[in-house]
Structures are given as structure tokens and as C-alpha cells.
Enzyme design. Structure first.
Site, short mmCIF file in Angstrom:
data_model
loop_
_atom_site.label_atom_id
_atom_site.label_comp_id
_atom_site.label_asym_id
_atom_site.label_seq_id
_atom_site.Cartn_x
_atom_site.Cartn_y
_atom_site.Cartn_z
N GLU A 185 -3.65 9.55 8.35
CA GLU A 185 -2.21 9.31 8.50
C GLU A 185 -1.57 10.27 9.50
OE1 GLU A 185 0.03 8.31 5.10
OE2 GLU A 185 -1.20 6.51 4.88
N CYS A 202 -11.23 3.00 -0.39
CA CYS A 202 -9.86 3.30 0.03
C CYS A 202 -9.63 2.50 1.30
CB CYS A 202 -9.66 4.79 0.28
SG CYS A 202 -8.02 5.20 0.95
N THR A 203 -8.51 1.81 1.36
CA THR A 203 -8.29 0.92 2.50
C THR A 203 -8.02 1.67 3.80
OG1 THR A 203 -5.99 0.67 1.77
CG2 THR A 203 -7.55 -1.03 1.12
N HIS A 204 -7.81 2.98 3.71
CA HIS A 204 -7.69 3.80 4.92
C HIS A 204 -9.06 4.03 5.59
CE1 HIS A 204 -3.84 4.88 3.11
NE2 HIS A 204 -3.49 5.52 4.21
N CYS A 256 -4.27 -1.27 -2.21
CA CYS A 256 -4.36 0.17 -2.40
C CYS A 256 -5.24 0.41 -3.61
CB CYS A 256 -2.96 0.75 -2.63
SG CYS A 256 -2.92 2.50 -3.09
N ASN A 257 -6.35 1.11 -3.43
CA ASN A 257 -7.26 1.34 -4.53
C ASN A 257 -6.65 2.20 -5.62
OD1 ASN A 257 -10.29 0.34 -3.99
ND2 ASN A 257 -9.32 0.81 -2.04
N ASP A 282 0.86 -1.19 0.00
CA ASP A 282 0.00 0.00 0.00
C ASP A 282 0.89 1.22 0.00
OD1 ASP A 282 -2.45 1.48 0.11
OD2 ASP A 282 -2.06 1.88 2.22
N SER A 283 0.32 2.35 -0.43
CA SER A 283 1.08 3.59 -0.42
C SER A 283 1.37 4.06 1.00
CB SER A 283 0.31 4.68 -1.18
OG SER A 283 -0.94 4.91 -0.56
N TYR A 297 -0.85 8.56 -2.56
CA TYR A 297 -0.79 8.42 -4.02
C TYR A 297 -1.96 9.08 -4.72
CZ TYR A 297 2.90 4.77 -4.12
OH TYR A 297 4.09 4.06 -4.03
N GLY A 298 -3.02 9.40 -3.98
CA GLY A 298 -4.28 9.79 -4.58
C GLY A 298 -4.23 10.92 -5.58
#
Length: 274
Positions: free
Chosen positions: A159, A193-195, A74-75, A11-12, A43-44
Site C-alpha cells: 500500500e 490475501c488479495t494484496h 478481503c480475507n 476490501d479494507s 484490517y489484519g
């Protein structure tokens, strides 16, 4: 220390740890190497070319560490880089390696959750701009209408550990409100989004209790389990000592602090210098 024949999860940043957690609960016996490219996250907002370059670099590093199978948890990377990696790089340089993403497994099942055939997608700018979810969902559920909303402030909030603070409410209400304004019939919202699973408590405060809120972790984990059953030639060559290694391109202390929130346990990551 290398873990030969591990499953690589990339993932980023930290968000992929939600997928990592689900996968390791369902498939605990395999060896895993997790890589977070925190130094270059998020990365978005990067271009397709930049995301592809960053993702390929990280995937190739995981290959070099003995991972024949890599999951892009990571989407944004799945939307902007996966197709090129699968079609260009694997066939030419890594014919015996496999790279899987999170979009297709989600698209294959998301239509089963909606009764109104109306689905909302919350994601990063990059994922939304790619249109990947609209394309993939319509392949499996052509009658489902898909509405998207980018949430550019959510990953930075998460984050920086501010996602559960009062200041995050403005951006949760803003983006959820903008999504629901597109179609009142939305009865299923995908967190693309995995976040975003860390935002669930706040998101629920701004949607009807009847709306289904779908996270990807278990979906991707179950899809991977099925994939390994269907591909014994890959599964049989994977190490099964139940070992786990964590790497980050960013600060290890920061990574470990965040990882403990995502995983519910303490970990000790290693610094990958680029």
C-alpha cells in the site's frame, strides 16, 4: 450517481482490486461498486470485534447504494466478519441481500492443486489467527495438511508502493522461509490475501519452480459466476449496463494511483466520508 442493483465488492484497501479485476473480466456486463476502506486499513491486526464493526458498516453502505449482493474481497473480513454478518445481520435486517467471501470458494478447490497433500498459506495475522483456512480446507480435503505463516509487513509495503523495491526482499525471504521451514513437503502455496498477487515476482525468487503459487482472483470469479447460475433469482435482478463506480474512505488521488497498478487502467474514485 447510484448504480441500482449492482454487485458490491469490498476490501479494507487496494487488494480487493485483484479480485475485482478477475470478476469483471469473467462477468463484464454487470454493474459494480467497489469500496476500499483505506482510511482504516489494514484490517489484519485489528480484533474480531473491530473488523466485524468496520466490515458491517461498509457492507451496509453498499446495500444503501443499491447492491443486493456484496463480495468481501478481503480475507481478513471474510475470516473475522462474514459468519456474523450472514447469520446475524442478514436474517434480521436484510433477508433479501447476500454477502459472500473469498475463503470458502478457495477452500473448495485448493486441494486439487497439491500432489503431496501439503499446502502452505500466506496471510495477514488476522486471517492466520482465525484458523479459517485450516477449518474450511479440512471440510473439503480432510487429508490435506495446512501450514500457515503470517506476513504482517507485506500489506504496508504494497500500500506504500514499496513491494517491488529491493527493500521488500528481506520480508519476502523471511516469511516464505518461515513457511517452508514448517514442512518441506509443501508443494502448493495459497496467497490468502488479495494484496499478495503483487508480490508474486519476488515470492517466486525464494521458492522452487515446482511449487504452485495460487492467487484467489480467478477462483473467486469463477465461483461467483457459478453462484449466479445457481441463483437466477439474484442474477436476474442485477443491472447489466457494464458500469463501474469506485469509492474510498481514504485519499482519492492515492487510491486512483494504486488502482491503476492493480487494474491496468486509469480510474477516478469518489470520496466516501465516514
Amino acid at each position: 450517481m447510484n448504480l441500482e442493483n449492482s454487485i458490491g465488492i469490498f476490501d479494507s484497501g487496494f487488494g480487493g482490486l485483484t479480485v475485482f479485476s478477475s470478476i469483471t473480466k469473467i462477468l463484464p456486463d454487470y454493474n459494480y461498486i467497489y469500496l476500499g476502506d483505506n482510511a482504516r486499513s489494514p484490517y489484519g491486526d485489528h480484533s474480531f470485534e473491530t473488523v466485524y464493526q468496520y466490515t458491517l458498516e461498509c457492507v451496509e453502505w453498499l446495500f444503501s447504494q443499491g447492491c443486493p449482493l456484496v463480495i468481501l474481497a478481503c480475507n481478513t473480513a471474510s475470516a473475522k466478519a462474514l459468519r456474523n454478518i450472514q447469520q446475524l445481520d442478514l436474517s434480521k435486517k436484510y433477508p433479501h441481500h447476500r454477502v459472500l467471501g473469498v475463503i470458502r470458494p478457495t477452500a473448495e478447490v485448493i486441494g486439487t492443486f497439491t500432489e503431496t497433500n501439503t499446502v502452505g498459506v500466506l496471510g495477514t495475522r488476522g486471517t492466520v489467527k482465525s484458523g479459517s483456512y485450516i477449518i474450511e480446507i479440512n471440510k473439503f480435503f480432510p487429508k490435506v495438511q495446512v501450514y500457515q505463516q503470517s506476513c504482517p509487513m507485506w500489506v504496508p509495503l504494497i500500500e506504500n508502493g514499496e513491494h517491488d523495491q529491493e527493500g521488500a526482499d528481506y520480508f519476502v525471504q523471511k516469511y516464505v522461509g518461515e513457511l517452508m521451514a514448517q514442512a518441506a513437503e509443501i508443494d502448493t502455496i495459497l496467497l490468502a490475501c488479495t494484496h499478495y498477487p503483487l508480490m508474486v515476482p519476488k515470492i517466486k525468487a525464494y521458492i522452487s519452480s515446482e511449487i504452485k503459487l495460487i492467487s484467489q482472483g480467478d477462483i473467486v470469479a469463477n465461483s461467483l459466476a457459478d453462484y449466479l447460475v445457481r441463483h437466477p433469482e439474484i442474477a436476474n435482478n442485477l443491472g447489466r449496463q457494464g458500469e463501474q463506480l469506485f469509492y474510498t474512505t481514504g485519499d482519492t488521488e492515492t487510491f486512483d494511483q494504486h488502482a491503476s497498478v492493480f487494474l491496468g487502467k486509469e480510474i477516478q474514485s469518489r470520496k466516501l466520508k465516514r
